[in-house]
Design an enzyme around this catalytic site. Structure first.
Site, PDB file in Angstrom:
ATOM      1  N   LYS A   1      42.424  47.710  52.107  1.00 13.46           N
ATOM      2  CA  LYS A   1      43.575  46.890  52.486  1.00 13.46           C
ATOM      3  C   LYS A   1      44.725  47.830  52.836  1.00 13.46           C
ATOM      4  O   LYS A   1      44.905  48.877  52.214  1.00 13.46           O
ATOM      5  CB  LYS A   1      43.948  45.977  51.312  1.00 13.46           C
ATOM      6  CG  LYS A   1      45.014  44.941  51.624  1.00 13.46           C
ATOM      7  CD  LYS A   1      45.202  43.972  50.456  1.00 13.46           C
ATOM      8  CE  LYS A   1      46.262  42.926  50.763  1.00 13.46           C
ATOM      9  NZ  LYS A   1      46.428  41.956  49.652  1.00 13.46           N
TER      10      LYS A   1
ATOM     11  N   SER B   1      46.229  37.090  50.686  1.00 10.12           N
ATOM     12  CA  SER B   1      46.711  38.005  51.704  1.00 10.12           C
ATOM     13  C   SER B   1      45.683  39.047  52.143  1.00 10.12           C
ATOM     14  O   SER B   1      45.882  39.692  53.165  1.00 10.12           O
ATOM     15  CB  SER B   1      47.964  38.718  51.189  1.00 10.12           C
ATOM     16  OG  SER B   1      47.637  39.553  50.082  1.00 10.12           O
TER      17      SER B   1
ATOM     18  N   SER C   1      45.141  36.827  46.045  1.00  7.45           N
ATOM     19  CA  SER C   1      44.906  37.393  47.368  1.00  7.45           C
ATOM     20  C   SER C   1      43.525  37.999  47.586  1.00  7.45           C
ATOM     21  O   SER C   1      43.232  38.486  48.669  1.00  7.45           O
ATOM     22  CB  SER C   1      45.959  38.464  47.682  1.00  7.45           C
ATOM     23  OG  SER C   1      47.175  37.839  47.979  1.00  7.45           O
TER      24      SER C   1
END
Lengths: 475, 471
Positions: free
Chosen positions: A77, A152, A177
């Site tokens: 990420k 997210s 997330s």
């Protein structure tokens, strides 16, 4: 070819790792054009690593026998720092920022032979449930490009599903997330116990909530990556001093006799009917394997979780984002006026609306005069929520609920949501996150070719039990 | 709110650096290269993803201070984020302490015996330093040096118990003595800064804050100026506003930097990058074991046990090394003799050579031998002084040295009388002057004898002999 088969072939020198890496980089570029899963593809780093592994294999270096991720592609990420590779956490304010150091989880992946192929797309600083709040393009659902990957960690979950080569994603969860996008993308997303994996090198959202976790196409993949990155880190004061478990072994154990609580408040009102249907099928699968179920009420976490989460997370976030002011790194603007005017200009131009919303909310919650009513009160409720879970885990090995109340929504639908409706998506997920409890989103079925995820929540440090249950749904 | 009675009310917030080897939340050295931005890392530069790791040594230093100031010590160490935007801040928040300071409700006694309340003692990190290449007001730009960023600081907040600039200066002096005794502060290189809150009766105690006064002598000057300013304003029928002022030490004036409508809002939250640390009894006991007896206790002991003058006791106790030497010397020789020689001669010679006791090589053995000889009149004071001056250069065995250099006092009466007769014969004018009533002339003759004996005679004895001879 699954990950363990692949690693075995690499060890035996049956696959040319450099050629393989070149091929998958090309593949990532192709996928990215259509789906936007990467902010940066780190081809330079990946190929350098591939050459190093090739050399180890050529020299029959003994270390290759112990490297559990030898040659496996791992994406991170964007909020996870990779030395020398642009790391923006999805924000324009960090455009051009190349960290001077690797996050500890990246160091661990590299030392296990994993190849870092790129930085995946996300909501700016993790602020969102649909990955639509990003400066660098929105990741699209692997099942339907009109729909969201969730957020997210949308990029990490999307590429975990879409990659047609051995690959595992590093995601990050603050308030759901990992589980939400895992559910929307039909993959296994394991959020570990807070402090289980090091946060050193993770660009902060909420320091008391952030957790790096693994997202894999299979339960084994998630377990393997979690095994590789877990453990104490002296660079992160909040990292737990508990040795990493052998998750890939633990997950093989049968689930017969395990006691699971069905969270009463998480079913019925507010859920898409099809979501509930497949979660119930999942429960039935586990029953067939001998797991025992009983209903449990978790009134407090469901009722107050969201409010508590947004007070604490935004309070912390508003201090974490203060450092971005165009002085030391990242975006700059024309230098003029006082420092205050300059900082304001940089932040106004380079932070997105949702980031600004959360900064304002968080700053408000900790202002004197409001602090006791919001920030301090939320900290107290947090303790009550933890206590309620702890009570439940005296009786149960795990708790079950849907991961997200809905199927992956269309972007056109998301546009119509108010901020509050947006936040409601994480209703099941914020409380385990507030309590620092490990949770695993497991794919349990498809409604009209759209995936449904089931959430398993465990007691602190009981990732192993969740993976045991998850492996029942192994592909 | 306290009801004030004194004409002047002063409270201090003092920031002092702890002399640890490394910074508060990273491994960077606190001293070393002065080249800007060389003692830095991702943590003290506030890079995204970096995390603080607490320096336990700094906590122990701060705990020592809490003990020395008789504070109640918190059972837990909690750090908070103090948020404000400023170019010297690496993260635009400072890791500090808020709700739960490390120590509270302490006290420190002034030289006069008056007790000053300590509201709180807390730990925090130092910001970076700003460099104005062409001076504060003229520079077109500012440079930031992060070498200092993250250095450990303690903040000491007093109650508004100080009633004069003189008391404020003495408080700072007493505090610095404590800091140096417990060895947490570098008296020569360490930085000590204060913000002072000051109000006068005439204004109805409207509070004015003076920021960033460096050093304890400056504090008195700044406060004296501010008291005068406030009293003059009232005399001229002007109002005192609640405001923040700064001290310009070159011009010797304070000037307004901002009016204070409300308290600043730092939006404190707990810093959850750091874990809450238990301050256990065991830990505290371990630290207590290494706490020295403090200056004010030593003063009391010196006066009560050794019966020396309070004034001497205070001066000797203000330097831990000197005080510890005194205790050992006073066990072997007359404490008053020891006090006189340590306070006057030893300190004089040390100051002249700009040396600390530990750097000089002089130890208690030297002083015991030396003062033993003086006590038994084996050597004269003048010879004693010379020996101390020599000892500073290079230490040696005092008894052997005196023997080898033949420095014993001339105690043979006939020998001394011989020198005196010589001196009288050589200075007929002085003898005549003395007889005419010029008392000073006698000193001249005595001096001449002292010269002949190379200081080995006692002036008083010589004086007596000469008087007898010229009568």
């Amino acid at each position: 070819m699954n990950v363990p088969e692949f690693v075995e072939k690499i060890r035996k020198n049956e696959i040319n790792i450099v050629e393989h890496t070149e091929k998958i980089i090309e593949e990532c570029r192709k996928i990215n054009k259509e789906y936007n899963y990467f902010n940066t593809i780190s081809d330079g780093l990946a190929l350098k690593q591939a050459h190093e592994i090739k050399k180890l294999i050529k020299n029959k270096d003994k270390s290759i026998q112990n490297k559990r991720l030898l040659g496996v592609a791992v994406s991170a990420k964007d909020s996870i720092c990779v030395k020398g590779v642009e790391s923006t956490a999805g924000s324009r304010i960090l455009k051009g920022y190349r960290p001077l150091f690797n996050a500890t989880v990246i160091e661990k992946v590299i030392s296990e032979g994993g190849i870092i192929i790129g930085k995946t797309s996300q909501d700016e600083f993790g602020f969102g449930s649909f990955s639509v709040f990003s400066w660098f393009g929105t990741p699209k659902n692997p099942f339907d490009k009109e729909r969201s990957c969730g957020g997210s960690s949308g990029g990490p979950a999307g590429i975990a599903k879409k990659a047609n080569f051995p690959h595992i994603s590093l995601g990050e969860s603050t308030g759901g997330s990992i589980a939400a996008p895992a559910s929307f993308c039909d993959v296994f997303g394991l959020t570990p116990t807070y402090g289980r994996n090091s946060r050193y090198g993770l660009i902060d959202y909420g320091n008391s909530l952030d957790k790096v976790g693994a997202i894999g196409k299979s339960c084994y993949d998630a377990a393997l990556l979690q095994e590789a990155i877990a453990g104490h880190d002296p660079n992160d004061s909040t990292s737990l001093n508990a040795p990493a478990d052998d998750y890939t072994e633990i997950m093989e154990k049968p689930v017969k006799g395990m006691k699971i609580g069905i969270i009463k408040e998480a079913f019925g009102k507010g859920n898409d009917k099809s979501v509930e249907k497949y979660v119930n099928e999942g429960i039935d699968r586990l029953k067939e394997e001998g797991a025992e179920f009983e209903e449990i009420s978790l009134d407090l976490p469901i009722k107050y979780g969201l409010a508590t989460y947004y007070m604490i997370a935004t309070s912390e976030a508003s201090t974490n984002l203060a450092k971005y002011c165009g002085m030391r790194y990242g975006a700059v603007e024309k230098l003029e006026g006082s420092f205050n005017e300059y900082f304001t200009k940089v932040r106004s131009a380079n932070l997105g609306d949702e980031a600004k919303r959360r900064i304002i909310m968080g700053t408000f919650a900790r202002m004197s005069g409001f602090r006791d009513a919001y920030y301090i009160k939320a900290m107290k409720v947090r303790t009550l929520i933890i206590n309620e879970y702890k009570k439940a885990f005296r009786k149960f090995d795990a708790l079950v609920s849907p991961s997200v109340p809905i199927l992956p929504p269309k972007f056109s639908e998301i546009e119509k949501l108010t901020p509050l409706q947006n936040y409601m998506m994480d209703i099941m997920l914020v409380s385990p996150n507030i309590a620092g409890l490990p949770h695993l989103s497991v794919p349990v079925g498809y409604e009209k070719n759209l995936p449904v995820g089931m959430l398993l929540t465990g007691d602190h440090l009981q990732e192993g039990k969740l993976l045991q249950l998850g492996s029942v749904f192994e592909r | 709110m306290k009801k004030f009675t004194s004409d002047i009310v002063i409270g201090l917030e003092i920031h002092t650096e702890l002399n640890t080897n490394t910074k508060l939340f990273c491994g960077c050295p606190t001293k070393g290269s002065e080249e800007p931005n060389t003692r830095t890392c991702v943590t003290c530069l506030g890079m995204p993803g970096s995390k603080p790791v607490l320096n336990k040594k700094a906590v122990e230093f701060a705990l020592k201070l809490c003990m020395a100031l008789n504070c109640e010590i918190s059972p837990e160490l909690v750090f908070s984020r103090k948020s404000y935007f400023y170019p010297d801040m690496a993260k635009n928040y400072q890791i500090s302490q808020y709700e739960i300071p490390l120590g509270k409700k302490g006290k420190l006694r002034l030289g006069s015996g008056k007790e000053i309340g300590i509201t709180r003692v807390h730990m925090e990190e130092d910001p970076a330093s700003l460099v104005h290449p062409a001076g504060m007001k003229e520079s077109a730009y500012v440079l930031v040096d992060y070498n200092r960023s993250g250095n450990p600081l303690v903040e000491i907040v007093t109650e508004p118990d100080l009633a004069s600039p003189d008391e404020a200066r003495d408080f700072m002096k007493q505090l610095i003595i404590v800091l140096s005794y417990i060895e947490i502060f570098d008296v020569n290189e360490g930085i000590i800064k204060a913000d002072a809150n000051i109000s006068v009766k005439e204004s109805g105690y409207t509070r004015v804050e003076i920021k960033n006064i460096t050093g304890f002598k400056e504090i008195e000057l700044a406060l004296m100026h501010e008291v005068n300013r406030q009293q003059n304003e009232i005399k001229n029928n002007k109002q005192i506003h609640q405001e923040t002022r700064a001290w310009d030490s070159e011009k010797g004036v304070t000037f307004s930097i901002r009016k204070k409508e409300t308290e600043e809002d730092y939006g404190y939250i707990i810093d959850t990058d750091l874990v809450i640390i238990d301050i256990t009894e065991k830990w505290l006991n371990e630290i207590k074991k290494h706490m020295p007896e403090l200056a004010q206790d030593k003063v009391r002991k010196f006066v009560e046990k050794y019966r020396i003058k309070r004034d001497d006791a205070e001066i000797i106790a203000s330097d831990r090394q000197l005080a510890e030497m005194f205790e050992k010397v006073a066990e072997k020789v007359d404490p008053n003799l020891a006090a006189k020689w340590l306070r006057r001669e030893l300190v004089r010679v040390l100051n002249y050579n700009k040396k600390e006791i530990s750097e000089s090589g002089i130890n208690e053995r030297h002083m015991i031998d030396l003062l033993g000889l003086i006590e038994k009149k084996k050597i004269t004071d003048a010879v004693g002084q010379q020996i101390i001056e020599k000892l500073i250069e290079k230490p040696f065995d005092v008894n052997e040295y005196v023997k080898k250099e033949k420095l014993e006092a001339v105690s043979d009466f006939s020998e001394l009388e011989k020198y005196c007769k010589e001196a009288i014969a050589e200075n007929p004018k002085a003898v005549e002057d003395y007889k005419k009533g010029e008392a000073k002339a006698l000193n001249f003759i005595v001096g001449s004898v002292m010269k002949k004996t190379k200081g080995k005679a006692t002036p008083k004895e010589v004086n007596d002999i000469i008087l007898r001879l010229i009568k």
